[in-house]
Design an enzyme around this catalytic site. Sequence first.
Site, short mmCIF file in Angstrom:
data_model
loop_
_atom_site.label_atom_id
_atom_site.label_comp_id
_atom_site.label_asym_id
_atom_site.label_seq_id
_atom_site.Cartn_x
_atom_site.Cartn_y
_atom_site.Cartn_z
N THR A 167 -3.37 25.68 108.15
CA THR A 167 -2.12 24.94 108.11
C THR A 167 -1.86 24.22 109.42
O THR A 167 -2.26 24.67 110.50
CB THR A 167 -0.93 25.87 107.79
OG1 THR A 167 0.23 25.08 107.55
CG2 THR A 167 -0.64 26.86 108.90
N ASP A 205 -0.90 26.71 99.59
CA ASP A 205 -0.34 25.46 99.11
C ASP A 205 0.92 25.83 98.36
O ASP A 205 0.91 26.71 97.49
CB ASP A 205 -1.31 24.66 98.24
CG ASP A 205 -0.89 23.19 98.22
OD1 ASP A 205 -0.89 22.55 99.29
OD2 ASP A 205 -0.49 22.69 97.15
N SER A 206 2.00 25.19 98.74
CA SER A 206 3.29 25.63 98.23
C SER A 206 4.15 24.43 97.92
O SER A 206 3.84 23.31 98.30
CB SER A 206 3.96 26.55 99.25
OG SER A 206 3.92 25.98 100.54
N PHE A 262 12.33 25.63 107.28
CA PHE A 262 11.80 24.26 107.31
C PHE A 262 11.92 23.68 105.92
O PHE A 262 12.41 24.34 104.99
CB PHE A 262 10.35 24.26 107.81
CG PHE A 262 9.37 24.93 106.88
CD1 PHE A 262 8.65 24.18 105.96
CD2 PHE A 262 9.18 26.31 106.90
CE1 PHE A 262 7.76 24.80 105.08
CE2 PHE A 262 8.29 26.93 106.03
CZ PHE A 262 7.58 26.17 105.12
N GLY A 263 11.49 22.43 105.77
CA GLY A 263 11.40 21.81 104.45
C GLY A 263 12.72 21.84 103.68
O GLY A 263 13.77 21.42 104.18
N TYR A 264 12.66 22.33 102.45
CA TYR A 264 13.83 22.32 101.56
C TYR A 264 14.75 23.53 101.76
O TYR A 264 15.69 23.71 100.99
CB TYR A 264 13.36 22.27 100.09
CG TYR A 264 12.56 21.03 99.76
CD1 TYR A 264 13.19 19.84 99.41
CD2 TYR A 264 11.17 21.04 99.83
CE1 TYR A 264 12.45 18.70 99.12
CE2 TYR A 264 10.42 19.90 99.55
CZ TYR A 264 11.07 18.74 99.19
OH TYR A 264 10.35 17.60 98.91
N ASP A 265 14.49 24.34 102.78
CA ASP A 265 15.29 25.56 102.97
C ASP A 265 16.81 25.30 103.02
O ASP A 265 17.57 26.09 102.46
CB ASP A 265 14.85 26.31 104.24
CG ASP A 265 13.56 27.09 104.02
OD1 ASP A 265 13.23 27.38 102.85
OD2 ASP A 265 12.89 27.41 105.01
N LYS A 312 14.25 35.84 105.27
CA LYS A 312 13.45 34.94 104.41
C LYS A 312 12.13 35.62 104.04
O LYS A 312 11.70 35.57 102.88
CB LYS A 312 13.20 33.60 105.13
CG LYS A 312 12.36 32.64 104.28
CD LYS A 312 12.16 31.27 104.90
CE LYS A 312 11.18 30.46 104.05
NZ LYS A 312 10.82 29.15 104.62
N HIS A 357 8.63 33.11 98.52
CA HIS A 357 7.43 32.91 97.70
C HIS A 357 6.17 33.29 98.47
O HIS A 357 5.27 33.91 97.94
CB HIS A 357 7.38 31.44 97.23
CG HIS A 357 7.64 30.44 98.32
ND1 HIS A 357 8.65 30.57 99.25
CD2 HIS A 357 7.00 29.28 98.66
CE1 HIS A 357 8.62 29.54 100.08
NE2 HIS A 357 7.63 28.75 99.74
P1 ITT Z 1 -0.15 22.53 105.40
O1 ITT Z 1 -0.77 21.81 104.23
O2 ITT Z 1 -0.69 22.07 106.72
O3 ITT Z 1 -0.15 24.02 105.23
P2 ITT Z 1 2.27 21.36 104.39
O4 ITT Z 1 3.69 21.35 104.84
O5 ITT Z 1 1.62 20.02 104.12
O6 ITT Z 1 1.43 22.16 105.46
P3 ITT Z 1 1.97 21.99 101.61
O7 ITT Z 1 0.98 20.91 101.39
O8 ITT Z 1 1.72 23.33 100.98
O9 ITT Z 1 2.15 22.29 103.15
O10 ITT Z 1 3.40 21.44 101.20
C1 ITT Z 1 4.42 22.34 101.14
C2 ITT Z 1 5.75 21.60 101.19
O11 ITT Z 1 6.62 22.30 100.28
C3 ITT Z 1 6.37 21.75 102.57
O12 ITT Z 1 6.07 20.66 103.42
C4 ITT Z 1 7.85 21.80 102.22
O13 ITT Z 1 8.34 20.51 101.98
C5 ITT Z 1 7.84 22.58 100.90
N1 ITT Z 1 7.91 24.03 101.15
C6 ITT Z 1 6.92 24.96 100.99
N2 ITT Z 1 7.33 26.18 101.38
C7 ITT Z 1 8.59 26.02 101.82
C8 ITT Z 1 9.54 26.90 102.37
O14 ITT Z 1 9.25 28.17 102.62
N3 ITT Z 1 10.73 26.40 102.69
C9 ITT Z 1 11.03 25.11 102.50
N4 ITT Z 1 10.19 24.20 102.01
C10 ITT Z 1 8.97 24.65 101.67
#
Ligand code: ITT
Length: 199
Positions: free
Chosen positions: A8, A70-71, A154-157, A177, A182
Amino acid sequence: MKKIIIATNNEGKAAEFAELFKKYGVEIETLKDYPEIGDIPENGSTFEENAKIKAHTITRKLHLPALADDSGLQVDALHGQPGIFSARYAGDHDFAANNAKLLSELGGVSLEERTARFVSTLVLAHPDDESKDVIVEGHVDGLIATLPSGDGGFGYDPLFYIPELEKTMAEMTMNEKNAISHRANALVELEKNMPDWIN
Ligand code: ITT
Protein backbone atom coordinates in the site's frame (compact mmCIF):
# COMPACT_ATOMS: atom_id res chain seq x y z
CA MET A 1 11.74 -10.76 13.29
CA LYS A 2 9.17 -11.76 10.66
CA LYS A 3 8.65 -9.16 7.98
CA ILE A 4 5.62 -8.57 5.78
CA ILE A 5 5.44 -5.99 3.04
CA ILE A 6 2.06 -4.30 2.96
CA ALA A 7 1.30 -3.48 -0.66
CA THR A 8 0.00 0.00 0.00
CA ASN A 9 0.86 3.65 -0.50
CA ASN A 10 -2.10 4.71 1.65
CA GLU A 11 -0.76 6.05 4.95
CA GLY A 12 -4.13 5.62 6.68
CA LYS A 13 -4.22 1.93 5.84
CA ALA A 14 -0.53 1.48 6.74
CA ALA A 15 -1.09 3.01 10.20
CA GLU A 16 -4.07 0.71 10.81
CA PHE A 17 -2.14 -2.39 9.72
CA ALA A 18 0.88 -1.43 11.86
CA GLU A 19 -1.44 -1.23 14.90
CA LEU A 20 -3.29 -4.43 13.99
CA PHE A 21 -0.02 -6.39 13.52
CA LYS A 22 1.65 -5.11 16.71
CA LYS A 23 0.59 -8.14 18.72
CA TYR A 24 2.27 -10.55 16.28
CA GLY A 25 5.72 -9.01 16.60
CA VAL A 26 5.77 -8.77 12.81
CA GLU A 27 7.79 -6.01 11.18
CA ILE A 28 5.80 -4.04 8.63
CA GLU A 29 7.12 -2.30 5.56
CA THR A 30 5.07 -0.63 2.83
CA LEU A 31 5.54 0.51 -0.76
CA LYS A 32 6.95 3.76 0.64
CA ASP A 33 10.04 1.70 1.64
CA TYR A 34 10.39 0.44 -1.96
CA PRO A 35 10.03 3.51 -4.20
CA GLU A 36 11.62 1.57 -7.06
CA ILE A 37 8.36 -0.42 -7.40
CA GLY A 38 6.45 2.73 -8.42
CA ASP A 39 2.72 2.96 -9.05
CA ILE A 40 0.86 -0.32 -9.46
CA PRO A 41 -1.98 -0.07 -12.02
CA GLU A 42 -5.14 -1.44 -10.39
CA ASN A 43 -6.99 -2.58 -13.49
CA GLY A 44 -8.84 -5.57 -12.06
CA SER A 45 -12.64 -5.73 -12.04
CA THR A 46 -13.06 -6.96 -8.45
CA PHE A 47 -11.49 -6.18 -5.07
CA GLU A 48 -9.88 -9.63 -5.16
CA GLU A 49 -8.30 -9.12 -8.58
CA ASN A 50 -6.87 -5.76 -7.53
CA ALA A 51 -5.53 -7.12 -4.24
CA LYS A 52 -3.81 -9.95 -6.14
CA ILE A 53 -2.26 -7.51 -8.61
CA LYS A 54 -0.84 -5.42 -5.74
CA ALA A 55 0.44 -8.40 -3.72
CA HIS A 56 1.99 -10.22 -6.68
CA THR A 57 3.78 -7.14 -7.97
CA ILE A 58 5.70 -7.21 -4.70
CA THR A 59 6.30 -10.95 -4.41
CA ARG A 60 7.55 -11.12 -8.00
CA LYS A 61 10.00 -8.27 -7.45
CA LEU A 62 11.12 -8.87 -3.86
CA HIS A 63 10.42 -12.57 -3.13
CA LEU A 64 9.10 -11.61 0.31
CA PRO A 65 5.64 -12.30 1.78
CA ALA A 66 3.24 -9.50 0.84
CA LEU A 67 -0.15 -8.50 2.12
CA ALA A 68 -2.46 -6.41 -0.06
CA ASP A 69 -5.77 -4.85 0.85
CA ASP A 70 -8.20 -3.75 -1.80
CA SER A 71 -11.11 -2.03 -0.19
CA GLY A 72 -13.94 0.32 -0.87
CA LEU A 73 -17.38 1.59 -0.11
CA GLN A 74 -20.56 0.02 -1.51
CA VAL A 75 -23.67 2.19 -1.27
CA ASP A 76 -26.98 0.39 -1.77
CA ALA A 77 -28.87 3.39 -3.18
CA LEU A 78 -26.07 3.73 -5.78
CA HIS A 79 -26.20 0.05 -6.78
CA GLY A 80 -22.93 -0.72 -5.00
CA GLN A 81 -20.97 2.29 -6.28
CA PRO A 82 -18.31 3.61 -5.81
CA GLY A 83 -17.06 0.04 -5.12
CA ILE A 84 -13.70 -0.68 -6.75
CA PHE A 85 -13.60 2.96 -7.90
CA SER A 86 -13.72 4.31 -4.33
CA ALA A 87 -10.22 5.83 -4.40
CA ARG A 88 -10.91 7.69 -7.67
CA TYR A 89 -14.67 8.40 -7.50
CA ALA A 90 -14.37 12.15 -8.15
CA GLY A 91 -10.62 12.77 -8.03
CA ASP A 92 -7.74 10.35 -7.55
CA HIS A 93 -7.27 10.04 -3.76
CA ASP A 94 -8.94 13.42 -3.35
CA PHE A 95 -10.90 12.44 -0.25
CA ALA A 96 -12.77 15.77 0.04
CA ALA A 97 -13.91 15.66 -3.61
CA ASN A 98 -14.92 12.00 -3.31
CA ASN A 99 -17.01 12.74 -0.21
CA ALA A 100 -18.61 15.77 -1.87
CA LYS A 101 -19.57 13.66 -4.92
CA LEU A 102 -21.04 10.96 -2.68
CA LEU A 103 -23.18 13.52 -0.84
CA SER A 104 -24.36 15.02 -4.09
CA GLU A 105 -25.23 11.60 -5.62
CA LEU A 106 -27.28 10.82 -2.50
CA GLY A 107 -29.13 14.15 -2.47
CA GLY A 108 -32.78 13.56 -1.50
CA VAL A 109 -32.19 9.98 -0.29
CA SER A 110 -33.54 9.51 3.25
CA LEU A 111 -31.26 8.38 6.09
CA GLU A 112 -32.91 4.94 6.30
CA GLU A 113 -32.15 4.38 2.62
CA ARG A 114 -28.49 5.43 2.91
CA THR A 115 -27.29 1.95 3.86
CA ALA A 116 -23.72 1.10 2.88
CA ARG A 117 -20.80 -1.14 3.70
CA PHE A 118 -17.06 -0.95 3.66
CA VAL A 119 -15.46 -4.07 2.17
CA SER A 120 -11.86 -5.21 2.47
CA THR A 121 -10.34 -8.10 0.55
CA LEU A 122 -6.93 -9.19 1.78
CA VAL A 123 -4.47 -11.30 -0.15
CA LEU A 124 -1.53 -12.69 1.81
CA ALA A 125 0.80 -13.77 -0.95
CA HIS A 126 3.45 -16.47 -0.65
CA PRO A 127 6.92 -15.18 -1.68
CA ASP A 128 7.25 -17.62 -4.61
CA ASP A 129 4.11 -19.77 -5.01
CA GLU A 130 0.79 -18.08 -5.83
CA SER A 131 -1.12 -21.34 -5.23
CA LYS A 132 -0.34 -20.92 -1.52
CA ASP A 133 -1.90 -17.44 -1.24
CA VAL A 134 -4.57 -16.85 1.39
CA ILE A 135 -7.57 -14.69 0.39
CA VAL A 136 -10.09 -13.38 2.93
CA GLU A 137 -12.76 -10.68 3.13
CA GLY A 138 -14.24 -8.50 5.86
CA HIS A 139 -16.95 -5.88 5.93
CA VAL A 140 -18.71 -3.43 8.20
CA ASP A 141 -22.24 -2.02 7.74
CA GLY A 142 -23.24 1.58 8.27
CA LEU A 143 -25.14 4.56 6.88
CA ILE A 144 -23.93 7.49 4.79
CA ALA A 145 -24.45 10.60 6.90
CA THR A 146 -25.84 13.80 5.39
CA LEU A 147 -22.87 15.88 6.59
CA PRO A 148 -19.22 14.93 7.18
CA SER A 149 -18.15 14.75 10.81
CA GLY A 150 -14.82 14.05 12.54
CA ASP A 151 -11.21 14.32 11.40
CA GLY A 152 -9.79 10.85 12.17
CA GLY A 153 -9.21 8.02 9.72
CA PHE A 154 -9.15 8.69 5.97
CA GLY A 155 -11.26 8.45 2.83
CA TYR A 156 -15.01 8.20 3.43
CA ASP A 157 -14.67 7.90 7.23
CA PRO A 158 -16.27 11.34 7.94
CA LEU A 159 -19.47 10.17 6.17
CA PHE A 160 -19.56 6.56 7.34
CA TYR A 161 -21.92 6.51 10.34
CA ILE A 162 -22.28 3.50 12.64
CA PRO A 163 -25.73 3.79 14.28
CA GLU A 164 -24.86 1.40 17.16
CA LEU A 165 -21.95 3.65 18.20
CA GLU A 166 -23.65 6.93 17.20
CA LYS A 167 -20.41 8.07 15.53
CA THR A 168 -18.87 8.34 12.12
CA MET A 169 -15.65 6.40 11.63
CA ALA A 170 -13.77 9.70 11.57
CA GLU A 171 -15.07 10.43 15.08
CA MET A 172 -13.51 7.22 16.42
CA THR A 173 -10.03 6.69 17.84
CA MET A 174 -7.89 4.34 15.77
CA ASN A 175 -8.45 1.63 18.39
CA GLU A 176 -12.23 2.07 18.17
CA LYS A 177 -12.10 1.89 14.36
CA ASN A 178 -9.78 -1.14 14.50
CA ALA A 179 -12.26 -2.96 16.74
CA ILE A 180 -15.02 -2.91 14.10
CA SER A 181 -13.59 -2.02 10.70
CA HIS A 182 -13.81 -4.05 7.49
CA ARG A 183 -10.00 -4.35 7.49
CA ALA A 184 -9.93 -5.56 11.10
CA ASN A 185 -12.70 -8.08 10.34
CA ALA A 186 -10.76 -9.32 7.32
CA LEU A 187 -7.67 -9.65 9.48
CA VAL A 188 -9.63 -11.80 11.97
CA GLU A 189 -10.44 -14.10 9.04
CA LEU A 190 -6.77 -14.07 8.04
CA GLU A 191 -5.77 -15.06 11.60
CA LYS A 192 -8.12 -18.05 11.37
CA ASN A 193 -6.47 -19.07 8.08
CA MET A 194 -2.84 -18.13 8.81
CA PRO A 195 -0.71 -20.40 6.59
CA ASP A 196 2.16 -22.49 7.98
CA TRP A 197 4.54 -20.98 5.42
CA ILE A 198 4.45 -17.62 7.25
CA ASN A 199 6.81 -19.13 9.86
P1 ITT B 1 -3.43 1.29 -1.90
O1 ITT B 1 -4.00 0.74 -3.18
O2 ITT B 1 -2.07 1.90 -2.08
O3 ITT B 1 -3.51 0.32 -0.76
P2 ITT B 1 -5.74 2.99 -2.01
O4 ITT B 1 -6.26 4.11 -1.16
O5 ITT B 1 -5.61 3.25 -3.49
O6 ITT B 1 -4.36 2.53 -1.41
P3 ITT B 1 -7.74 1.02 -2.60
O7 ITT B 1 -7.35 0.93 -4.02
O8 ITT B 1 -8.04 -0.25 -1.85
O9 ITT B 1 -6.62 1.73 -1.74
O10 ITT B 1 -8.96 2.03 -2.48
C1 ITT B 1 -9.60 2.10 -1.29
C2 ITT B 1 -10.39 3.40 -1.21
O11 ITT B 1 -11.63 3.07 -0.54
C3 ITT B 1 -9.67 4.40 -0.31
O12 ITT B 1 -8.85 5.29 -1.05
C4 ITT B 1 -10.86 5.11 0.33
O13 ITT B 1 -11.39 6.06 -0.55
C5 ITT B 1 -11.87 3.98 0.49
N1 ITT B 1 -11.67 3.28 1.78
C6 ITT B 1 -11.16 2.03 1.99
N2 ITT B 1 -11.06 1.76 3.30
C7 ITT B 1 -11.49 2.86 3.94
C8 ITT B 1 -11.60 3.21 5.30
O14 ITT B 1 -11.19 2.39 6.26
N3 ITT B 1 -12.09 4.41 5.59
C9 ITT B 1 -12.46 5.26 4.63
N4 ITT B 1 -12.37 5.04 3.33
C10 ITT B 1 -11.88 3.83 2.97
